[in-house]
Design a protein around this motif. Structure first.
Motif, PDB file in Angstrom:
ATOM      1  N   ASN A 144    -105.009  33.535 -43.430  1.00  0.00           N
ATOM      2  CA  ASN A 144    -104.797  35.062 -43.072  1.00  0.00           C
ATOM      3  C   ASN A 144    -104.824  35.288 -41.523  1.00  0.00           C
ATOM      4  N   ASP A 166    -110.420  50.460 -37.569  1.00  0.00           N
ATOM      5  CA  ASP A 166    -111.163  49.928 -38.757  1.00  0.00           C
ATOM      6  C   ASP A 166    -111.820  51.368 -39.080  1.00  0.00           C
ATOM      7  N   THR A 210    -102.523  42.924 -41.239  1.00  0.00           N
ATOM      8  CA  THR A 210    -102.880  41.765 -41.746  1.00  0.00           C
ATOM      9  C   THR A 210    -104.373  41.996 -42.733  1.00  0.00           C
TER      10      THR A 210
HETATM   11  C1  SAM Z   1    -110.133  41.477 -44.536  1.00  0.00           C
HETATM   12  S1  SAM Z   1    -110.424  42.391 -43.145  1.00  0.00           S
HETATM   13  C2  SAM Z   1    -108.909  41.839 -42.298  1.00  0.00           C
HETATM   14  C3  SAM Z   1    -109.242  41.508 -40.711  1.00  0.00           C
HETATM   15  C4  SAM Z   1    -107.944  41.264 -39.884  1.00  0.00           C
HETATM   16  N1  SAM Z   1    -107.067  42.272 -40.019  1.00  0.00           N
HETATM   17  C5  SAM Z   1    -107.488  39.984 -40.155  1.00  0.00           C
HETATM   18  O1  SAM Z   1    -106.336  39.884 -40.862  1.00  0.00           O
HETATM   19  O2  SAM Z   1    -107.838  38.737 -39.919  1.00  0.00           O
HETATM   20  C6  SAM Z   1    -109.953  44.117 -43.540  1.00  0.00           C
HETATM   21  C7  SAM Z   1    -110.397  45.257 -42.600  1.00  0.00           C
HETATM   22  O3  SAM Z   1    -109.907  46.416 -42.974  1.00  0.00           O
HETATM   23  C8  SAM Z   1    -110.649  47.458 -42.844  1.00  0.00           C
HETATM   24  N2  SAM Z   1    -110.058  48.534 -43.552  1.00  0.00           N
HETATM   25  C9  SAM Z   1    -109.779  48.348 -45.112  1.00  0.00           C
HETATM   26  N3  SAM Z   1    -109.042  49.797 -45.378  1.00  0.00           N
HETATM   27  C10 SAM Z   1    -108.769  50.268 -44.269  1.00  0.00           C
HETATM   28  C11 SAM Z   1    -108.241  51.604 -44.028  1.00  0.00           C
HETATM   29  N4  SAM Z   1    -107.852  52.359 -44.576  1.00  0.00           N
HETATM   30  N5  SAM Z   1    -108.329  51.971 -42.503  1.00  0.00           N
HETATM   31  C12 SAM Z   1    -109.008  51.333 -41.712  1.00  0.00           C
HETATM   32  N6  SAM Z   1    -109.507  50.125 -41.896  1.00  0.00           N
HETATM   33  C13 SAM Z   1    -109.411  49.717 -43.212  1.00  0.00           C
HETATM   34  C14 SAM Z   1    -112.023  46.885 -43.544  1.00  0.00           C
HETATM   35  O4  SAM Z   1    -112.979  47.571 -43.365  1.00  0.00           O
HETATM   36  C15 SAM Z   1    -111.900  45.496 -43.039  1.00  0.00           C
HETATM   37  O5  SAM Z   1    -112.856  45.449 -41.678  1.00  0.00           O
END
Ligand code: SAM
Length: 271
Positions: A54, A103, A156
């Motif tokens: 990812n 986030d 992502t």
């Molecule tokens: C799996 S990590 C992805 C990290 C990065 N985007 C990557 O692709 O490497 C998902 C992140 O999305 C955040 N997240 C989930 N739903 C969200 C929302 N509705 N708004 C903002 N952040 C969100 C979570 O807190 C988490 O830190």
């Protein structure tokens, strides 16, 4: 407060962003995060590789967008701004690049802000990706990004948190409508569509093992991912498995793993 001290906010509770940092080999995670991450890995052994695939797609898609002339990025659901995240790739290719990380998780937002303290062109804000109107009106966002110019929107690993009951297609349309023509949206999404029966069971056990850290994760098939890009032009090669989207030496992970089939990725252009 130092970044290390900030990382200790709520140290006894496993945190989604710090668990992800652990999968990526980062330094901003604590024993409670590592315990839960190891439990999740025990039910889906490819979990760490999935996170790396990812992040590899994120890096290649950001590099692609910079190569198209994009110099400002909105990274939604960013997790921690470490381990080769958006500003590291974008600013290495174009020092003018500006990034707003978003986030909704307060510990991730506080720690991210601390990590970026000395970077005037990258900020982290606490906000909800499901509320584009609020984000596009937020002065912390508009202070950094010129919304009249094309943006690179990075989504992502975030739509996996948005269920069909929350109208993900409508949410994508809202981003498409808010972005200037010439903008790009990069998105990746967990899937079990290509998984063999054993891996499918492991994926669902992983979703269960995340409970308590997050509410729910949602898988989508290829048609569900294509629907998110309605009204946009998919750039070549369209929707692919994550490691297959424009592999590039240096920004790629050339490892074979069952996790190869567990995520879709695509980049759409706003015309
Ligand atoms: C799996 S990590 C992805 C990290 C990065 N985007 C990557 O692709 O490497 C998902 C992140 O999305 C955040 N997240 C989930 N739903 C969200 C929302 N509705 N708004 C903002 N952040 C969100 C979570 O807190 C988490 O830190």
């Amino acid at each position: 407060m130092s970044a290390f001290e900030t990382a200790h906010l709520d140290p006894g509770t496993p945190n989604i962003a710090r668990i992800y940092d652990y999968y990526l080999g980062g330094a901003f995670n604590l024993p409670a995060d590592r315990d839960r991450a190891d439990r999740i890995k025990s039910v889906l052994p490819g979990m760490e590789m999935l996170a790396r695939f990812n992040r590899g797609f994120l890096r290649r898609s950001v590099a692609f967008m910079v190569d198209q002339g994009i110099t400002q990025f909105l990274d939604l659901g960013s997790g921690l701004p470490t381990a080769g995240n958006t500003h590291e790739v974008a600013q290495a290719r174009d020092p003018r690049a500006k990034v707003v990380y978003v986030d909704y998780e307060p510990v991730a937002a506080a720690l991210g802000a601390e990590i970026l303290r000395d970077n005037p062109d990258a900020v982290m804000v606490e906000g909800d990706a499901r509320r584009p109107d609020e984000l596009f009106a937020d002065p912390r966002v508009t202070a950094v990004l010129d919304l009249d110019r094309p943006l690179g929107v990075v989504m992502t690993g975030v739509m996996v948190f948005v269920g069909d009951h929350e109208d993900p297609v409508g949410l994508m349309k809202a981003y498409r409508d808010a972005c200037a023509p010439g903008s790009y949206i990069a998105l990746s999404q967990l899937t079990d569509e290509c998984a063999d029966p054993e891996t499918k069971v492991q994926v669902h056990a992983m979703v269960e093992a995340y409970k308590g850290v997050i509410e729910q994760l949602y898988v989508r098939d290829r048609a569900g991912v294509e629907a998110l890009f309605d009204g946009m032009t998919l750039v070549e090669p369209g929707v692919t498995l994550m490691p297959d989207w424009n592999p590039r030496p240096g920004l790629d992970i050339p490892t074979l793993s069952p996790a190869h089939g567990l995520g879709y990725a695509a980049v759409g252009r706003v015309d």
